[in-house]
Design a protein around this motif. Structure first.
Motif, mmCIF file in Angstrom:
data_model
loop_
_atom_site.group_PDB
_atom_site.id
_atom_site.type_symbol
_atom_site.label_atom_id
_atom_site.label_comp_id
_atom_site.label_asym_id
_atom_site.label_seq_id
_atom_site.Cartn_x
_atom_site.Cartn_y
_atom_site.Cartn_z
ATOM 1 N N TYR A 3 0.809 -1.212 0.000
ATOM 2 C CA TYR A 3 0.000 0.000 0.000
ATOM 3 C C TYR A 3 0.850 1.273 0.000
ATOM 4 C CZ TYR A 3 0.532 0.947 5.040
ATOM 5 O OH TYR A 3 1.026 1.265 6.287
ATOM 6 N N CYS A 4 2.069 1.214 0.477
ATOM 7 C CA CYS A 4 2.944 2.392 0.491
ATOM 8 C C CYS A 4 3.208 2.862 -0.935
ATOM 9 C CB CYS A 4 4.255 2.083 1.194
ATOM 10 S SG CYS A 4 4.051 1.585 2.906
ATOM 11 N N LYS A 5 3.523 1.925 -1.810
ATOM 12 C CA LYS A 5 3.748 2.261 -3.217
ATOM 13 C C LYS A 5 2.468 2.787 -3.849
ATOM 14 C CE LYS A 5 7.292 -1.251 -3.864
ATOM 15 N NZ LYS A 5 7.634 -2.507 -4.535
ATOM 16 N N ARG A 6 1.347 2.166 -3.487
ATOM 17 C CA ARG A 6 0.059 2.581 -4.052
ATOM 18 C C ARG A 6 -0.275 4.010 -3.628
ATOM 19 N NH1 ARG A 6 -3.888 -1.208 -5.681
ATOM 20 N NH2 ARG A 6 -2.025 -2.214 -6.455
ATOM 21 N N LEU A 7 0.024 4.374 -2.380
ATOM 22 C CA LEU A 7 -0.229 5.739 -1.911
ATOM 23 C C LEU A 7 0.543 6.756 -2.744
ATOM 24 C CD1 LEU A 7 -0.078 5.388 1.978
ATOM 25 C CD2 LEU A 7 -2.104 5.777 0.573
ATOM 26 N N LYS A 8 1.806 6.455 -2.980
ATOM 27 C CA LYS A 8 2.640 7.371 -3.762
ATOM 28 C C LYS A 8 2.151 7.450 -5.206
ATOM 29 C CE LYS A 8 7.413 8.478 -4.871
ATOM 30 N NZ LYS A 8 8.816 8.125 -4.653
ATOM 31 N N GLU A 9 1.825 6.309 -5.788
ATOM 32 C CA GLU A 9 1.334 6.292 -7.166
ATOM 33 C C GLU A 9 0.056 7.111 -7.311
ATOM 34 O OE1 GLU A 9 0.845 2.162 -8.137
ATOM 35 O OE2 GLU A 9 3.009 1.795 -8.176
ATOM 36 N N LEU A 10 -0.869 6.933 -6.381
ATOM 37 C CA LEU A 10 -2.125 7.678 -6.431
ATOM 38 C C LEU A 10 -1.892 9.180 -6.274
ATOM 39 C CD1 LEU A 10 -4.407 5.298 -4.360
ATOM 40 C CD2 LEU A 10 -4.775 5.977 -6.748
ATOM 41 N N ARG A 11 -1.011 9.524 -5.346
ATOM 42 C CA ARG A 11 -0.719 10.950 -5.121
ATOM 43 C C ARG A 11 -0.151 11.590 -6.376
ATOM 44 N NH1 ARG A 11 3.827 13.372 -4.149
ATOM 45 N NH2 ARG A 11 4.957 11.517 -3.458
ATOM 46 N N ILE A 12 0.827 10.951 -6.985
ATOM 47 C CA ILE A 12 1.474 11.505 -8.174
ATOM 48 C C ILE A 12 0.499 11.528 -9.348
ATOM 49 C CG2 ILE A 12 3.287 11.071 -9.880
ATOM 50 C CD1 ILE A 12 5.005 10.046 -7.483
ATOM 51 N N LYS A 13 -0.231 10.451 -9.536
ATOM 52 C CA LYS A 13 -1.200 10.361 -10.640
ATOM 53 C C LYS A 13 -2.237 11.476 -10.566
ATOM 54 C CE LYS A 13 -4.711 7.323 -12.567
ATOM 55 N NZ LYS A 13 -5.431 6.054 -12.419
ATOM 56 N N ASN A 14 -2.600 11.863 -9.346
ATOM 57 C CA ASN A 14 -3.609 12.895 -9.150
ATOM 58 C C ASN A 14 -3.021 14.296 -9.003
ATOM 59 O OD1 ASN A 14 -6.484 11.637 -8.834
ATOM 60 N ND2 ASN A 14 -5.038 10.195 -7.938
ATOM 61 N N GLY A 15 -1.707 14.410 -9.147
ATOM 62 C CA GLY A 15 -1.059 15.712 -9.175
ATOM 63 C C GLY A 15 -0.906 16.411 -7.843
ATOM 64 N N TYR A 16 -0.824 15.653 -6.772
ATOM 65 C CA TYR A 16 -0.649 16.238 -5.446
ATOM 66 C C TYR A 16 0.796 16.120 -4.980
ATOM 67 C CZ TYR A 16 -5.747 16.233 -4.774
ATOM 68 O OH TYR A 16 -7.082 16.458 -4.879
ATOM 69 N N THR A 17 1.195 17.047 -4.131
ATOM 70 C CA THR A 17 2.483 16.951 -3.446
ATOM 71 C C THR A 17 2.242 16.328 -2.081
ATOM 72 O OG1 THR A 17 2.288 19.110 -2.375
ATOM 73 C CG2 THR A 17 3.320 19.059 -4.576
ATOM 74 N N GLN A 18 3.303 15.881 -1.442
ATOM 75 C CA GLN A 18 3.167 15.371 -0.081
ATOM 76 C C GLN A 18 2.651 16.457 0.856
ATOM 77 O OE1 GLN A 18 6.877 13.621 1.197
ATOM 78 N NE2 GLN A 18 6.376 11.651 0.257
ATOM 79 N N GLU A 19 3.070 17.677 0.636
ATOM 80 C CA GLU A 19 2.627 18.792 1.476
ATOM 81 C C GLU A 19 1.122 18.984 1.365
ATOM 82 O OE1 GLU A 19 5.151 19.079 -0.765
ATOM 83 O OE2 GLU A 19 6.901 19.321 0.521
ATOM 84 N N GLN A 20 0.587 18.881 0.153
ATOM 85 C CA GLN A 20 -0.849 19.062 -0.047
ATOM 86 C C GLN A 20 -1.644 17.943 0.623
ATOM 87 O OE1 GLN A 20 -0.476 19.286 -4.344
ATOM 88 N NE2 GLN A 20 -1.196 21.416 -4.335
#
Length: 75
Positions: A3-20
Protein backbone atom coordinates in the motif's frame (compact mmCIF):
# COMPACT_ATOMS: atom_id res chain seq x y z
CA UNK A 1 3.74 -2.96 2.42
CA UNK A 2 2.31 -2.82 -1.05
CA UNK A 3 0.00 0.00 0.00
CA UNK A 4 2.94 2.39 0.49
CA UNK A 5 3.75 2.26 -3.22
CA UNK A 6 0.06 2.58 -4.05
CA UNK A 7 -0.23 5.74 -1.91
CA UNK A 8 2.64 7.37 -3.76
CA UNK A 9 1.33 6.29 -7.17
CA UNK A 10 -2.12 7.68 -6.43
CA UNK A 11 -0.72 10.95 -5.12
CA UNK A 12 1.47 11.50 -8.17
CA UNK A 13 -1.20 10.36 -10.64
CA UNK A 14 -3.61 12.90 -9.15
CA UNK A 15 -1.06 15.71 -9.17
CA UNK A 16 -0.65 16.24 -5.45
CA UNK A 17 2.48 16.95 -3.45
CA UNK A 18 3.17 15.37 -0.08
CA UNK A 19 2.63 18.79 1.48
CA UNK A 20 -0.85 19.06 -0.05
CA UNK A 21 -1.87 15.59 1.12
CA UNK A 22 -0.51 16.29 4.59
CA UNK A 23 -2.61 19.47 4.71
CA UNK A 24 -5.74 17.54 3.68
CA UNK A 25 -5.04 14.93 6.38
CA UNK A 26 -4.26 17.60 9.01
CA UNK A 27 -0.78 16.26 9.58
CA UNK A 28 2.79 17.25 8.74
CA UNK A 29 4.56 16.47 5.48
CA UNK A 30 7.23 14.57 7.39
CA UNK A 31 4.55 12.34 8.89
CA UNK A 32 2.91 11.67 5.54
CA UNK A 33 6.30 10.88 4.02
CA UNK A 34 6.68 8.11 6.61
CA UNK A 35 3.40 6.56 5.45
CA UNK A 36 4.63 6.43 1.85
CA UNK A 37 8.02 5.05 2.85
CA UNK A 38 6.54 2.40 5.15
CA UNK A 39 8.18 3.77 8.29
CA UNK A 40 4.77 4.33 9.91
CA UNK A 41 1.44 2.65 9.44
CA UNK A 42 -1.35 4.70 7.91
CA UNK A 43 -4.16 5.38 10.42
CA UNK A 44 -7.60 4.18 9.33
CA UNK A 45 -8.99 7.74 9.38
CA UNK A 46 -6.32 8.75 6.86
CA UNK A 47 -7.01 5.69 4.73
CA UNK A 48 -10.69 6.62 4.57
CA UNK A 49 -9.91 10.24 3.71
CA UNK A 50 -7.50 9.22 0.94
CA UNK A 51 -9.97 6.71 -0.51
CA UNK A 52 -12.57 9.48 -0.71
CA UNK A 53 -10.08 11.92 -2.21
CA UNK A 54 -8.84 9.52 -4.89
CA UNK A 55 -12.23 7.81 -5.33
CA UNK A 56 -10.84 4.31 -4.87
CA UNK A 57 -11.67 1.49 -2.48
CA UNK A 58 -9.65 0.64 0.60
CA UNK A 59 -9.21 -2.83 -0.93
CA UNK A 60 -7.47 -1.20 -3.89
CA UNK A 61 -5.16 0.92 -1.73
CA UNK A 62 -4.29 -2.00 0.53
CA UNK A 63 -3.80 -4.44 -2.33
CA UNK A 64 -6.46 -6.78 -0.98
CA UNK A 65 -8.06 -7.08 -4.40
CA UNK A 66 -4.91 -8.85 -5.63
CA UNK A 67 -4.88 -11.24 -2.68
CA UNK A 68 -8.54 -12.16 -3.07
CA UNK A 69 -8.21 -12.68 -6.82
CA UNK A 70 -5.24 -15.01 -6.38
CA UNK A 71 -6.92 -17.11 -3.71
CA UNK A 72 -10.22 -17.64 -5.54
CA UNK A 73 -10.20 -20.68 -7.79
CA UNK A 74 -12.45 -20.79 -10.83
CA UNK A 75 -15.34 -23.24 -10.72
Amino acid sequence: MDYCKRLKELRIKNGYTQEQIAFILHTRQEQYSKYESGKRELPIKHLIALCCLYRVSADYVLGIDKIINKSIKPL
